[in-house]
Design a protein around this motif. Structure first.
Motif, PDB file in Angstrom:
ATOM      1  N   ASN A 161      -1.139  57.789  16.785  1.00 52.09           N
ATOM      2  CA  ASN A 161      -0.613  56.435  16.939  1.00 52.09           C
ATOM      3  C   ASN A 161       0.217  56.003  15.742  1.00 52.09           C
ATOM      4  N   ASN A 162      -0.096  56.513  14.549  1.00 53.64           N
ATOM      5  CA  ASN A 162       0.643  56.141  13.346  1.00 53.64           C
ATOM      6  C   ASN A 162       2.100  56.590  13.425  1.00 53.64           C
ATOM      7  N   VAL A 163       2.337  57.756  14.013  1.00 60.01           N
ATOM      8  CA  VAL A 163       3.706  58.255  14.181  1.00 60.01           C
ATOM      9  C   VAL A 163       4.468  57.360  15.146  1.00 60.01           C
ATOM     10  N   LEU A 164       3.835  56.985  16.244  1.00 61.77           N
ATOM     11  CA  LEU A 164       4.486  56.131  17.242  1.00 61.77           C
ATOM     12  C   LEU A 164       4.847  54.771  16.656  1.00 61.77           C
ATOM     13  N   LEU A 165       3.928  54.201  15.878  1.00 60.81           N
ATOM     14  CA  LEU A 165       4.169  52.890  15.273  1.00 60.81           C
ATOM     15  C   LEU A 165       5.245  52.970  14.195  1.00 60.81           C
ATOM     16  N   SER A 166       5.298  54.081  13.471  1.00 59.87           N
ATOM     17  CA  SER A 166       6.284  54.244  12.399  1.00 59.87           C
ATOM     18  C   SER A 166       7.696  54.363  12.947  1.00 59.87           C
ATOM     19  N   ALA A 167       7.829  54.993  14.115  1.00 55.24           N
ATOM     20  CA  ALA A 167       9.159  55.218  14.699  1.00 55.24           C
ATOM     21  C   ALA A 167       9.607  54.082  15.603  1.00 55.24           C
ATOM     22  N   ARG A 168       8.710  53.173  15.886  1.00 51.05           N
ATOM     23  CA  ARG A 168       8.994  52.138  16.875  1.00 51.05           C
ATOM     24  C   ARG A 168      10.163  51.237  16.508  1.00 51.05           C
ATOM     25  N   ASN A 169      10.329  50.930  15.218  1.00 47.06           N
ATOM     26  CA  ASN A 169      11.368  50.000  14.784  1.00 47.06           C
ATOM     27  C   ASN A 169      12.691  50.672  14.451  1.00 47.06           C
ATOM     28  N   LEU A 170      12.770  51.982  14.595  1.00 43.34           N
ATOM     29  CA  LEU A 170      14.001  52.706  14.274  1.00 43.34           C
ATOM     30  C   LEU A 170      14.877  52.821  15.518  1.00 43.34           C
ATOM     31  N   ALA A 171      16.085  52.248  15.424  1.00 44.43           N
ATOM     32  CA  ALA A 171      16.966  52.212  16.598  1.00 44.43           C
ATOM     33  C   ALA A 171      17.423  53.603  17.016  1.00 44.43           C
ATOM     34  N   GLY A 172      17.579  54.515  16.063  1.00 41.15           N
ATOM     35  CA  GLY A 172      18.108  55.828  16.384  1.00 41.15           C
ATOM     36  C   GLY A 172      17.061  56.891  16.614  1.00 41.15           C
ATOM     37  N   VAL A 173      15.803  56.509  16.680  1.00 44.00           N
ATOM     38  CA  VAL A 173      14.709  57.485  16.825  1.00 44.00           C
ATOM     39  C   VAL A 173      13.880  57.152  18.056  1.00 44.00           C
ATOM     40  N   LYS A 174      13.533  58.186  18.800  1.00 44.45           N
ATOM     41  CA  LYS A 174      12.670  58.009  19.966  1.00 44.45           C
ATOM     42  C   LYS A 174      11.589  59.077  19.955  1.00 44.45           C
ATOM     43  N   THR A 175      10.385  58.694  20.332  1.00 41.11           N
ATOM     44  CA  THR A 175       9.279  59.650  20.434  1.00 41.11           C
ATOM     45  C   THR A 175       8.911  59.842  21.892  1.00 41.11           C
ATOM     46  N   ALA A 176       8.508  61.050  22.233  1.00 41.45           N
ATOM     47  CA  ALA A 176       8.137  61.358  23.611  1.00 41.45           C
ATOM     48  C   ALA A 176       7.180  62.538  23.609  1.00 41.45           C
ATOM     49  N   THR A 177       6.643  62.839  24.776  1.00 38.36           N
ATOM     50  CA  THR A 177       5.794  64.007  24.943  1.00 38.36           C
ATOM     51  C   THR A 177       6.519  64.997  25.856  1.00 38.36           C
ATOM     52  N   VAL A 178       5.955  66.168  26.019  1.00 37.94           N
ATOM     53  CA  VAL A 178       6.567  67.172  26.888  1.00 37.94           C
ATOM     54  C   VAL A 178       6.648  66.647  28.322  1.00 37.94           C
ATOM     55  N   GLY A 179       5.667  65.849  28.718  1.00 36.69           N
ATOM     56  CA  GLY A 179       5.648  65.314  30.078  1.00 36.69           C
ATOM     57  C   GLY A 179       6.654  64.206  30.320  1.00 36.69           C
ATOM     58  N   THR A 180       7.114  63.532  29.252  1.00 37.86           N
ATOM     59  CA  THR A 180       8.032  62.406  29.428  1.00 37.86           C
ATOM     60  C   THR A 180       9.452  62.696  28.951  1.00 37.86           C
ATOM     61  N   MET A 181       9.679  63.817  28.290  1.00 39.27           N
ATOM     62  CA  MET A 181      11.030  64.122  27.817  1.00 39.27           C
ATOM     63  C   MET A 181      11.933  64.435  29.005  1.00 39.27           C
ATOM     64  N   ASN A 182      13.223  64.175  28.828  1.00 37.73           N
ATOM     65  CA  ASN A 182      14.168  64.454  29.916  1.00 37.73           C
ATOM     66  C   ASN A 182      15.492  64.965  29.359  1.00 37.73           C
ATOM     67  N   VAL A 183      16.309  65.500  30.228  1.00 42.33           N
ATOM     68  CA  VAL A 183      17.576  66.119  29.845  1.00 42.33           C
ATOM     69  C   VAL A 183      18.511  65.115  29.184  1.00 42.33           C
ATOM     70  N   TYR A 184      18.564  63.906  29.710  1.00 43.38           N
ATOM     71  CA  TYR A 184      19.482  62.886  29.177  1.00 43.38           C
ATOM     72  C   TYR A 184      19.162  62.554  27.726  1.00 43.38           C
ATOM     73  N   ASP A 185      17.879  62.345  27.413  1.00 46.95           N
ATOM     74  CA  ASP A 185      17.491  62.006  26.042  1.00 46.95           C
ATOM     75  C   ASP A 185      17.768  63.156  25.076  1.00 46.95           C
ATOM     76  N   ILE A 186      17.524  64.384  25.511  1.00 49.40           N
ATOM     77  CA  ILE A 186      17.776  65.537  24.643  1.00 49.40           C
ATOM     78  C   ILE A 186      19.261  65.626  24.302  1.00 49.40           C
ATOM     79  N   LEU A 187      20.133  65.332  25.264  1.00 46.61           N
ATOM     80  CA  LEU A 187      21.570  65.330  25.004  1.00 46.61           C
ATOM     81  C   LEU A 187      21.993  64.144  24.154  1.00 46.61           C
ATOM     82  N   LYS A 188      21.345  63.013  24.366  1.00 44.74           N
ATOM     83  CA  LYS A 188      21.737  61.765  23.699  1.00 44.74           C
ATOM     84  C   LYS A 188      21.493  61.811  22.198  1.00 44.74           C
TER      85      LYS A 188
END
Length: 207
Positions: A161-188
């Protein structure tokens, strides 16, 4: 198998690992990637746009002038589409844009973008991604030490949870899991950061 250097959160080399060629070294199919990205963006559309047809616009029940003898063009209603304030021809109505692409197409697109990240040297594999407390400043410093770009996608299977909270306020950073990642985000995002656990899960799912 493709040799790849795994690092820690400080940017130090940990060990050399092997990436599965079946997932990270396939021939890139741009058309398949396009189809999947188009599908993802279509499914995100709200589809709430709406406009009124001539039957739904208020007024216009009386014929504005008689049919013949005025010298003007014949008109049946002041709410016809050619009038200001009239209805819209083929007016858009709320609808769903959702559709699905075949599973084989989605899998090939995912392998294509993962392979592209390896070829373009935009993939970072870290042994683990953990933080003692939610500190955005420390999170940013870790990204810099790992050589990540300003726009980074962090895939961590079972991230704390600490990683998720740390990245939450960063506009250019997104966190995901293998189950939620998608092609669009990987390209973006310019950098794709995988934990060792997430890497193993990706190979298990897409191999």
């Amino acid at each position: 198998m493709t040799k790849f250097q795994m690092i820690d959160m400080q940017g130090n080399s940990v060990e050399e690992i092997e990436l599965s060629d079946a997932v990270f070294n396939v021939e890139i199919n741009e058309h398949v990637v396009y189809l999947v990205v188009k599908n993802i963006l279509a499914n995100r559309r709200q589809g709430t746009q709406s406009a009124k047809t001539r039957a739904e616009v208020r007024g216009g029940g009386r014929k504005p002038w008689r049919q013949k003898g005025t010298g003007r063009a014949r008109q049946g209603s002041i709410r016809a589409p050619q009038w200001r304030g009239g209805g819209i021809v083929f007016a858009p109505k709320p609808r769903s844009y959702r559709y699905t692409t075949p599973k084989k197409v989605r899998r090939l697109a995912m392998k294509s973008v993962l392979s592209a990240k390896v070829q373009e040297k935009e993939l970072i594999v870290v042994d683990k991604f953990q933080m003692d407390a939610p500190k955005t400043k420390e999170f940013v410093q870790s990204l810099k030490k790992m050589g990540a770009a300003n726009k980074a996608l962090v895939i961590a299977e079972g991230a704390d949870n600490n990683v998720l909270l740390s990245a939450r306020n960063l506009a250019g950073v997104k966190t995901a899991t293998v189950g939620t990642m998608n092609v669009y985000d990987i390209l973006k995002y310019d950098s794709l950061i995988l934990t060792k656990e997430a890497l193993d899960k990706i190979v298990e799912v897409y191999n």
